[in-house]
Enzyme design. Structure first.
Site, mmCIF file in Angstrom:
data_model
loop_
_atom_site.group_PDB
_atom_site.id
_atom_site.type_symbol
_atom_site.label_atom_id
_atom_site.label_comp_id
_atom_site.label_asym_id
_atom_site.label_seq_id
_atom_site.Cartn_x
_atom_site.Cartn_y
_atom_site.Cartn_z
ATOM 1 N N LYS A 1 -9.477 -1.259 -8.012
ATOM 2 C CA LYS A 1 -8.418 -0.645 -7.199
ATOM 3 C C LYS A 1 -7.596 0.309 -8.055
ATOM 4 C CE LYS A 1 -4.594 -1.998 -4.101
ATOM 5 N NZ LYS A 1 -3.792 -3.132 -3.591
ATOM 6 N N SER B 1 -3.823 -3.371 1.444
ATOM 7 C CA SER B 1 -3.856 -2.043 0.861
ATOM 8 C C SER B 1 -5.098 -1.799 0.002
ATOM 9 C CB SER B 1 -2.608 -1.826 -0.001
ATOM 10 O OG SER B 1 -2.602 -2.770 -1.070
ATOM 11 N N SER C 1 -2.941 -8.118 0.607
ATOM 12 C CA SER C 1 -3.820 -6.957 0.396
ATOM 13 C C SER C 1 -5.200 -7.247 -0.171
ATOM 14 C CB SER C 1 -3.130 -5.929 -0.500
ATOM 15 O OG SER C 1 -2.176 -5.233 0.235
HETATM 16 N N1 GLN Z 1 0.464 -5.019 3.753
HETATM 17 C C1 GLN Z 1 1.492 -5.583 2.931
HETATM 18 C C2 GLN Z 1 2.488 -4.501 2.587
HETATM 19 O O1 GLN Z 1 2.373 -3.469 3.103
HETATM 20 C C3 GLN Z 1 0.886 -6.216 1.734
HETATM 21 C C4 GLN Z 1 0.603 -5.271 0.635
HETATM 22 C C5 GLN Z 1 -0.023 -5.911 -0.577
HETATM 23 O O2 GLN Z 1 -0.386 -7.083 -0.581
HETATM 24 N N2 GLN Z 1 -0.122 -5.130 -1.631
HETATM 25 O O3 GLN Z 1 3.359 -4.681 1.819
#
Ligand code: GLN
Length: 486
Positions: free
Chosen positions: A78, A153, A177
């Site tokens: 990532k 994400s 995420s």
């Molecule tokens: N979707 C969540 C957010 O927008 C989680 C993001 C993550 O785990 N990096 O914060």
């Protein structure tokens, strides 16, 4: 001869000489070249460096090195985890042109174990999002239906494994995420307990909740990766003292008590999601587990709590991207304040800006008690509830997400997007570990889409979660389903 596809099979083949690391990486590169134009999981593919790394692994094997548990395993990373000498943008314009001066601990450990780094995967800007639509270089497509999102994400990492480009990809999970995109892409995603994997070299979003973890096809592969990347690192004072060690994955689930959280069994869920949880519970029961109903009353407070604590920490961590310490600098400003303002306005996209403003607000003198301190009290409440639950059960089982993958552009309102994470954020708030595994398919219009279920364990209960996920996979075939690539 067909090449092995799981990390464990690849490592064994490379260790024993039945396939070379070079052959494995060449096959991965060819598949990406043939299919990634339709998915755009990768930000870049470092084909030449990967071939050189593979050759180095083959040379280590030839020289008798037997300490390569991930020999020749292609890994995608990532784009918010540092790899020395490589660019890293966190999906943001503000880090355009940035090159990492050092590698993350997890990366160092993977490379030492013989893994071959294949490239960076796209993510939502600074890991904020649930769809990978908020990436400066463009969105990622779900390999099961390319007009749908892969989740976020870490959507690029999830899509890269689902598409069969790599057997392992690293993601980060601050509020879901890893688990949410794993569920939407039909693969295994493991979020380690807080502190299990050192955060050194991971760009901080909300460090009290951030964890690096693996996407894989199987829980056994996730365990193999965790054995390599977990363990204390003095450069991250919050990392846990012990490595995970060898996990005995065999056996059944007898003696385990598994709780089903009744608040997560909602009529608002897609029917296939509730059906997947029922099917997983039945399989657990067949494997000897005792299934009990539990209640987590603080479930409804999770999203509100997360969206105060997360932005608060983010606003502080993202302050360093100001065009001076880090980040591209806007040209043509007449004074320092204007330069900061223009650099940050031009550099950050709308979601990152929204979080910075939210976080700055909840930490401001007049609102600190009303929002930030209150969220910390709710955090304690949620943690206490989990602690009480885990005195009665070994694991919790529930849905990873309320619904399967949605169409690109279908969710434009931020709060609706945040609610996609309602079953995942509480694990981060409380520091728990969790694994999403595919456990069924949903029919949505003309598309057949994977559905994930989530096993949660107590803080540092990672081995139990991984073992249960593996035992469930050994008794089922859902994780073997693969999308047909155009
Ligand atoms: N979707 C969540 C957010 O927008 C989680 C993001 C993550 O785990 N990096 O914060």
């Amino acid at each position: 001869m067909s090449l092995p596809t799981t990390a464990l099979d690849i490592a064994e083949a490379v260790q024993t000489g039945s396939a070379s690391a070079r052959t494995i990486i060449d096959a991965a590169i060819s598949r990406i070249e043939a299919h990634d134009a339709a998915i755009t999981a990768f930000e870049d593919v470092r084909a030449d460096q990967a071939r050189a790394m593979a050759d180095a692994v083959d040379a280590r094997i030839a020289s008798g090195d037997t300490n390569l548990p991930l020999a020749g395993v292609p890994v995608a990373v990532k784009d918010c985890i540092a790899v020395a000498g490589e660019p890293m943008t966190c999906g943001s314009r503000i880090l355009e042109g940035y090159v990492c001066p050092f590698s993350a601990t997890a990366i160092e450990r993977l490379v030492n174990a013989g893994a071959v780094l294949l490239g960076r995967t796209r993510c939502d800007e600074f890991a904020m999002g649930s769809s990978t639509e908020h990436c400066v270089s463009g969105p990622v497509s779900n390999p099961w239906a390319t007009d749908r999102v892969p989740g976020g994400s870490s959507g690029g990492s999830a899509a890269a494994v689902a598409a069969g480009f790599v057997p392992v990809a690293l993601g980060t999970d601050t509020g879901g995420s890893i688990r949410q995109p794993a569920a939407l892409c039909g693969i295994t995603g493991f979020k380690p307990s807080q502190g299990r994997v050192p955060r050194w070299g991971q760009v901080s979003f909300a460090p009290s909740m951030d964890q690096i973890g693996p996407f894989t096809r199987t829980a056994a592969d996730a365990a193999a990766v965790m054995q390599v990347i977990s363990g204390h690192d003095e450069r991250d004072a919050t990392s846990a003292a012990d490595a995970l060690g060898m996990i005995d994955l065999d056996g059944d689930l007898s003696g385990l008590r598994i709780g089903i959280t009744k608040e997560h069994r909602s009529d608002d869920n897609h029917p296939a999601v509730n059906a997947a949880v029922d099917a997983a519970a039945d399989t657990c029961r067949d494997l000897g587990a005792t299934i009990v109903d539990v209640s987590l009353k603080a479930t409804d407070l999770g999203i509100a709590c997360y969206y105060v604590i997360g932005p608060a920490e983010a606003s502080s961590n993202l302050a360093r991207f100001d065009g001076v310490r880090y980040g591209r600098r806007a040209a043509g400003s007449s004074d320092l304040a204007e330069m900061y303002e223009r650099s940050r306005t031009e550099g950050f996209g709308p979601e990152a800006r929204r979080r910075i403003v939210l976080g700055t607000w909840v930490l401001s003198a007049g609102y600190y008690d009303a929002y930030y301190n209150r969220a910390l009290k709710v955090r304690r409440l949620i943690s206490n509830e989990y602690t009480a639950q885990f005195a009665n059960v070994d694991l919790l089982l529930g849905p990873t997400t309320p619904a399967p993958a949605f169409r690109k552009g279908a969710i434009s309102d931020p709060v609706s997007m945040y609610l996609c994470d309602r079953y995942t954020v509480t694990a981060n708030i409380a520091g728990l570990c969790g694994c999403s595994i595919p456990f069924g398919m949903a029919q949505d219009d003309d598309d057949t889409l994977p559905v994930g279920v989530q096993l949660l364990g107590p803080v540092l209960g990672d081995a139990t979660v991984l073992r249960a996920a593996h035992v469930l996979q050994s008794a089922s075939t859902h994780h073997l389903a693969q999308p047909v690539m155009a």
